[in-house]
Design a protein around this motif. Structure first.
Motif, mmCIF file in Angstrom:
data_model
loop_
_atom_site.group_PDB
_atom_site.id
_atom_site.type_symbol
_atom_site.label_atom_id
_atom_site.label_comp_id
_atom_site.label_asym_id
_atom_site.label_seq_id
_atom_site.Cartn_x
_atom_site.Cartn_y
_atom_site.Cartn_z
ATOM 1 N N MET A 48 3.652 -11.561 11.126
ATOM 2 C CA MET A 48 3.786 -10.277 11.805
ATOM 3 C C MET A 48 4.609 -9.305 10.958
ATOM 4 O O MET A 48 5.603 -9.689 10.349
ATOM 5 C CB MET A 48 4.444 -10.497 13.172
ATOM 6 N N PHE A 49 4.171 -8.018 10.922
ATOM 7 C CA PHE A 49 4.876 -6.987 10.172
ATOM 8 C C PHE A 49 5.949 -6.335 11.038
ATOM 9 O O PHE A 49 5.816 -6.235 12.264
ATOM 10 C CB PHE A 49 3.922 -5.896 9.692
ATOM 11 N N HIS A 50 7.006 -5.869 10.367
ATOM 12 C CA HIS A 50 8.036 -5.072 11.042
ATOM 13 C C HIS A 50 7.791 -3.599 10.721
ATOM 14 O O HIS A 50 7.524 -3.229 9.576
ATOM 15 C CB HIS A 50 9.424 -5.481 10.559
ATOM 16 N N THR A 51 7.863 -2.750 11.728
ATOM 17 C CA THR A 51 7.613 -1.309 11.552
ATOM 18 C C THR A 51 8.840 -0.539 11.994
ATOM 19 O O THR A 51 8.964 -0.127 13.138
ATOM 20 C CB THR A 51 6.389 -0.866 12.377
ATOM 21 N N GLN A 52 9.762 -0.352 11.044
ATOM 22 C CA GLN A 52 10.992 0.352 11.390
ATOM 23 C C GLN A 52 10.869 1.853 11.155
ATOM 24 O O GLN A 52 11.696 2.622 11.644
ATOM 25 C CB GLN A 52 12.164 -0.197 10.584
ATOM 26 N N GLU A 53 9.852 2.277 10.414
ATOM 27 C CA GLU A 53 9.643 3.694 10.161
ATOM 28 C C GLU A 53 8.253 4.080 10.637
ATOM 29 O O GLU A 53 7.393 3.226 10.891
ATOM 30 C CB GLU A 53 9.796 4.004 8.664
ATOM 31 N N SER A 54 8.002 5.374 10.729
ATOM 32 C CA SER A 54 6.694 5.856 11.175
ATOM 33 C C SER A 54 5.635 5.712 10.100
ATOM 34 O O SER A 54 4.433 5.788 10.380
ATOM 35 C CB SER A 54 6.793 7.326 11.610
ATOM 36 N N ALA A 55 6.057 5.502 8.840
ATOM 37 C CA ALA A 55 5.113 5.336 7.730
ATOM 38 C C ALA A 55 5.824 4.610 6.594
ATOM 39 O O ALA A 55 7.047 4.451 6.589
ATOM 40 C CB ALA A 55 4.575 6.683 7.258
ATOM 41 N N TYR A 56 5.029 4.142 5.629
ATOM 42 C CA TYR A 56 5.524 3.495 4.419
ATOM 43 C C TYR A 56 6.237 2.173 4.703
ATOM 44 O O TYR A 56 7.167 1.784 4.000
ATOM 45 C CB TYR A 56 6.447 4.434 3.625
ATOM 46 N N ASN A 57 5.795 1.466 5.732
ATOM 47 C CA ASN A 57 6.239 0.094 5.933
ATOM 48 C C ASN A 57 5.452 -0.861 5.045
ATOM 49 O O ASN A 57 5.931 -1.915 4.661
ATOM 50 C CB ASN A 57 6.066 -0.311 7.397
ATOM 51 N N VAL A 58 4.201 -0.480 4.754
ATOM 52 C CA VAL A 58 3.332 -1.211 3.834
ATOM 53 C C VAL A 58 3.060 -0.299 2.651
ATOM 54 O O VAL A 58 2.563 0.822 2.835
ATOM 55 C CB VAL A 58 2.012 -1.613 4.506
ATOM 56 N N VAL A 59 3.407 -0.735 1.443
ATOM 57 C CA VAL A 59 3.215 0.089 0.248
ATOM 58 C C VAL A 59 2.586 -0.759 -0.853
ATOM 59 O O VAL A 59 2.496 -1.988 -0.739
ATOM 60 C CB VAL A 59 4.546 0.700 -0.239
ATOM 61 N N SER A 60 2.159 -0.105 -1.924
ATOM 62 C CA SER A 60 1.437 -0.814 -2.991
ATOM 63 C C SER A 60 1.838 -0.299 -4.352
ATOM 64 O O SER A 60 2.505 0.742 -4.488
ATOM 65 C CB SER A 60 -0.073 -0.641 -2.806
ATOM 66 N N THR A 61 1.404 -1.035 -5.373
ATOM 67 C CA THR A 61 1.468 -0.537 -6.744
ATOM 68 C C THR A 61 0.299 0.408 -6.980
ATOM 69 O O THR A 61 -0.598 0.548 -6.140
ATOM 70 C CB THR A 61 1.420 -1.697 -7.746
ATOM 71 N N VAL B 11 -5.070 -6.177 -10.535
ATOM 72 C CA VAL B 11 -4.323 -6.525 -9.328
ATOM 73 C C VAL B 11 -3.649 -5.295 -8.737
ATOM 74 O O VAL B 11 -3.044 -4.494 -9.455
ATOM 75 C CB VAL B 11 -3.265 -7.606 -9.629
ATOM 76 N N VAL B 12 -3.767 -5.154 -7.429
ATOM 77 C CA VAL B 12 -2.982 -4.193 -6.668
ATOM 78 C C VAL B 12 -2.032 -4.996 -5.787
ATOM 79 O O VAL B 12 -2.470 -5.755 -4.920
ATOM 80 C CB VAL B 12 -3.869 -3.274 -5.806
ATOM 81 N N GLU B 13 -0.753 -4.859 -6.017
ATOM 82 C CA GLU B 13 0.237 -5.590 -5.227
ATOM 83 C C GLU B 13 0.543 -4.822 -3.946
ATOM 84 O O GLU B 13 0.881 -3.635 -3.996
ATOM 85 C CB GLU B 13 1.517 -5.816 -6.032
ATOM 86 N N ILE B 14 0.418 -5.501 -2.816
ATOM 87 C CA ILE B 14 0.684 -4.886 -1.516
ATOM 88 C C ILE B 14 1.858 -5.625 -0.880
ATOM 89 O O ILE B 14 1.807 -6.842 -0.708
ATOM 90 C CB ILE B 14 -0.550 -4.958 -0.604
ATOM 91 N N GLN B 15 2.903 -4.883 -0.540
ATOM 92 C CA GLN B 15 4.079 -5.504 0.050
ATOM 93 C C GLN B 15 4.292 -4.992 1.467
ATOM 94 O O GLN B 15 3.870 -3.895 1.826
ATOM 95 C CB GLN B 15 5.332 -5.236 -0.785
ATOM 96 N N ALA B 16 4.939 -5.808 2.278
ATOM 97 C CA ALA B 16 5.214 -5.454 3.661
ATOM 98 C C ALA B 16 6.560 -6.025 4.064
ATOM 99 O O ALA B 16 7.119 -6.909 3.397
ATOM 100 C CB ALA B 16 4.111 -5.980 4.579
ATOM 101 N N ILE B 17 7.084 -5.530 5.177
ATOM 102 C CA ILE B 17 8.343 -6.017 5.727
ATOM 103 C C ILE B 17 8.018 -7.015 6.826
ATOM 104 O O ILE B 17 7.340 -6.664 7.797
ATOM 105 C CB ILE B 17 9.177 -4.868 6.310
ATOM 106 N N PRO B 18 8.446 -8.255 6.707
ATOM 107 C CA PRO B 18 8.119 -9.242 7.751
ATOM 108 C C PRO B 18 8.942 -9.012 9.020
ATOM 109 O O PRO B 18 10.088 -8.568 8.958
ATOM 110 C CB PRO B 18 8.474 -10.578 7.096
ATOM 111 N N HIS B 19 8.348 -9.322 10.153
ATOM 112 C CA HIS B 19 9.062 -9.214 11.424
ATOM 113 C C HIS B 19 10.145 -10.284 11.528
ATOM 114 O O HIS B 19 11.206 -10.045 12.102
ATOM 115 C CB HIS B 19 8.070 -9.367 12.589
ATOM 116 N N SER B 20 9.869 -11.451 10.946
ATOM 117 C CA SER B 20 10.842 -12.540 10.911
ATOM 118 C C SER B 20 11.187 -12.854 9.470
ATOM 119 O O SER B 20 10.323 -12.821 8.590
ATOM 120 C CB SER B 20 10.280 -13.795 11.593
#
Length: 683
Positions: A484-497, A566-575
């Motif tokens: 599960m992803f954590h969404t602390q902001e309205s945007a840019y919780n998931v970003v990429s190279t 490769v496109v690296e995609i990062q996210a903030i985990p909920h846990s």
């Protein structure tokens, strides 16, 4: 008098028990002080009892598979439930070469034994073949193509059956044998020229009283013994039968990686005459040596033996496939299997298997085909095994350890210590496996325990998947994180190279925009450091925060900033505890883990009021783009094009599934396309 209850076998406790016993007898009065003669006798009795208890305990432990520690005992207990531990495995390579200038020659034979020398890892290794290979000669030219050679030396051993011996045993003298290379031939006598091949069997299913077969078992000193039939299970050997056994002894895992080979073998023609070495071409390497491994460890035997026994050498459930695959393929580091009914949409009648080999990241296509054939003898009819490339779920840390400069004024040494400790944890059994779990509390406590000068740490966790782009072709992509992803902001919780796409000039990035707690929207934008993001496509896909799934709509990616498309995609985990779901392989990435040492001025006494204390964010601070330490692509960016192209849809591993002609028209802000409904994905 009543005897006490003996619940402790400690030496001092035994002495106390003896003294308590003597205390009830008034005839002995000088036992209760250390200088007495009787006290020395009590020490001897306690010591003897202690040693006896220890030996009894160890002997009892060796009677059970879970508690035994000596290899011979573990192997013997596994043998009781029909499990034969895997032997050491030769590294295997594939080579090709040809022979020319042949006159009046119809066939050539590459004789068993030494074939070539292979160079790898600063060492040279001998490569052999267990059997002769014969090829035809056409117009004076013979080709030995795609030959599999085994690292090691071919050894031969012979026995003569003597029925007068009560219990004759056929024991192979050498250790380090690759049992898959054992070849057994039986002659009626030593002078006979004809022989019959005997095959090794794993179980007695289908074996009759006339089957030319034998069983193999490991004995002491990692050697092996052959057991032949008794005219009930397998054909019994007759008196004076002559047994010829050949096998390859090898260096195990050390033989992996050899890629340059030089011919040193023996080739003869149909008349047995040797071929001139000058007529033999240089060896071309089809596949470098791989799959070499050590003999099965004690822990592995304890793990697989009961599971293979429970499956009864049948692959029915997904756990059966995991157990059987670990048994038939020794190069497995981790394996997961799941039924097609668990997929969305379901694919009934299939079981999907993903394997992380010990040497390398993926299985070769040749290895996959071999394993599919081997699994057919275990699988239930109607169930089709299918191998899928594993998908890495990378875990990265951003950690800020605080240290007391009064106790340690070398922050670089502390940083190195933290890095080494995290690297060691990255190799632990918690991660680096299917179903693995990155345990946040362990990592944090590990950092604190590096040195007494470290007072605390603030550690943030990121998760990453690598999207393997199909360059220059239209495709849709699905990247699943399984967390599960954590969404602390309205945007840019998931970003990429960065990457480039058709119709847009400059480097493009992707990010998310939150719609609600469960769903978000993916958009593309361009960005210059220090500037403001410029959105070039607002609806480029979707993101499911609850399942950790990113879907990217049809796009033509032309190049990537990171190497290997490769496109690296990062996210903030909920846990902060990250779990590898289904076919996701959890991998702790130290390359993109950052360590920032900060002085704890309060602990050092330099600033007890805390007015100059450096605060570190306990929550992730969103950035517009991902900063990566991965290798940068050296390929030049492909310029935007308005020409028509062919759309290609890809499977989750990037393998082409179908080709559908698609004509597109490019614009400065968006990419439109027709067709392309399947998903490509990350690895």
């Amino acid at each position: 008098m009543a005897f006490g209850q003996y619940v402790n076998l400690d030496f001092n406790e035994i002495k106390t028990s003896i003294r308590d016993y003597l205390r009830a007898n008034t005839n002995f009065t000088d036992y209760d002080f250390e200088g007495s003669n009787l006290s020395i006798i009590i020490d001897a009795l306690a010591y003897n009892t202690y040693i006896t208890a220890y030996n009894t305990n160890m002997a009892t432990n060796e009677c059970f598979l879970d508690s035994s520690t000596l290899r011979e005992n573990v192997v013997a207990l596994a043998r009781n439930i029909g499990y034969v531990p895997r032997s050491r495995r030769s590294a295997r390579a594939r080579i090709s070469f040809n022979v020319s200038e042949l006159v009046e020659t119809s066939t050539l034979t590459l004789n068993s034994g030494l074939v070539c020398n292979g160079a790898g890892r600063n060492s040279n290794y001998i490569f052999s073949i267990p059997e002769n290979i014969t090829v035809p000669v056409v117009n004076g030219f013979a080709e030995f193509e795609n030959i599999e050679v085994y690292e090691g030396t071919l050894v031969s051993q012979a026995f003569t059956v003597n029925s007068s011996l009560f219990n004759q045993r056929f024991i192979l003298d050498n250790s380090f044998i690759d049992t898959s290379t054992i070849k057994v031939r039986v002659r009626s006598s030593a002078s006979s020229t004809s022989s019959v091949s005997y095959k090794q069997i794993d179980n007695i299913v289908g074996i009759t009283s006339t089957s030319n077969s034998y069983l193999l078992q490991e004995i002491e000193d990692e050697r092996y013994e052959l057991i032949f039939g008794d005219n009930v299970i397998g054909k019994k050997l007759a008196n004076d039968n002559y047994i010829l056994i050949s096998y390859i002894t090898n260096a195990g895992r050390e033989g992996n990686g050899a890629s340059e080979f030089s011919f040193t073998g023996n080739i003869t023609n149909q008349d047995g005459a040797a071929i001139d070495a000058n007529d033999i071409s240089l060896i071309s390497t089809v596949e470098s040596s791989r799959d070499g491994d050590e003999i099965e460890s004690i822990s592995s035997i304890k793990y697989y033996a009961p599971r293979i026994y429970s499956s009864q050498y049948r692959a029915v459930t997904s756990s059966d496939y995991e157990s059987v695959l670990g048994y038939i393929y020794p190069n497995v580091e981790s394996v997961t299997a799941f039924g097609g009914e668990d997929m969305s949409p379901p694919r009934f009648g299939k079981v999907f298997i993903s394997v992380k080999p010990r040497n390398g990241d993926f299985l070769s296509d040749e290895t996959k085909r071999e394993l599919v054939q081997k699994l057919k003898s275990y699988a239930v009819a109607g169930i089709v095994p299918e191998f899928v490339d594993l998908k890495y779920l990378y875990v990265e840390l951003q950690t800020t350890p605080y240290y007391n400069p009064s106790l340690n004024d070398n922050p670089q040494a502390l940083k190195t210590g933290v890095s080494n400790a995290l690297t060691q944890y990255s190799r632990s059994i918690d991660v680096n496996k299917f179903g693995g779990r990155f345990k946040y509390s362990k990592a944090v406590s590990l950092i604190d325990s590096i040195d007494s000068s470290i007072t605390s740490n603030i550690t943030l966790v990121l998760i990453r998947r690598n999207l393997k782009a199909v360059l220059g072709q239209f495709a849709q992509y699905e990247v699943c994180f399984g967390n599960m992803f954590h969404t602390q902001e309205s945007a840019y919780n998931v970003v990429s190279t960065g990457f480039t796409i058709e119709g847009v000039t400059g480097t493009v990035y992707l990010a998310d925009e939150v719609i609600n707690r469960e769903k978000g929207r993916i958009f593309f934008f361009t960005y210059n450091e220090g500037g403001t993001p410029n959105i070039v496509k607002k609806n480029a896909g979707t993101v499911d925060y609850m399942t950790g799934e990113v879907l990217i709509d049809t796009v033509n990616i032309l190049s990537t900033v990171v190497a290997n498309s490769v496109v690296e995609i990062q996210a903030i985990p909920h846990s902060n505890d990250i779990v590898g779901l289904r076919d996701l392989y959890v991998k702790f990435d130290m390359t993109n883990t950052t360590i920032n040492m900060v002085q704890d001025l309060i602990a050092s006494g330099e600033n007890t009021s805390g007015s100059r204390f450096v605060h570190t964010h306990s929550y992730y601070t969103p950035t517009f783009t991902r900063k990566s330490n991965s290798p940068v692509s050296t390929a030049a960016a492909i310029l935007p094009s308005t020409a028509s192209s062919t759309g290609t849809t890809t499977s989750s591993s990037g393998t082409v599934m179908s080709n559908t002609p698609t004509t597109t028209t490019s614009s400065s802000s968006s990419t439109s396309s027709g067709g392309g409904s399947s998903y490509g994905g990350g690895y």
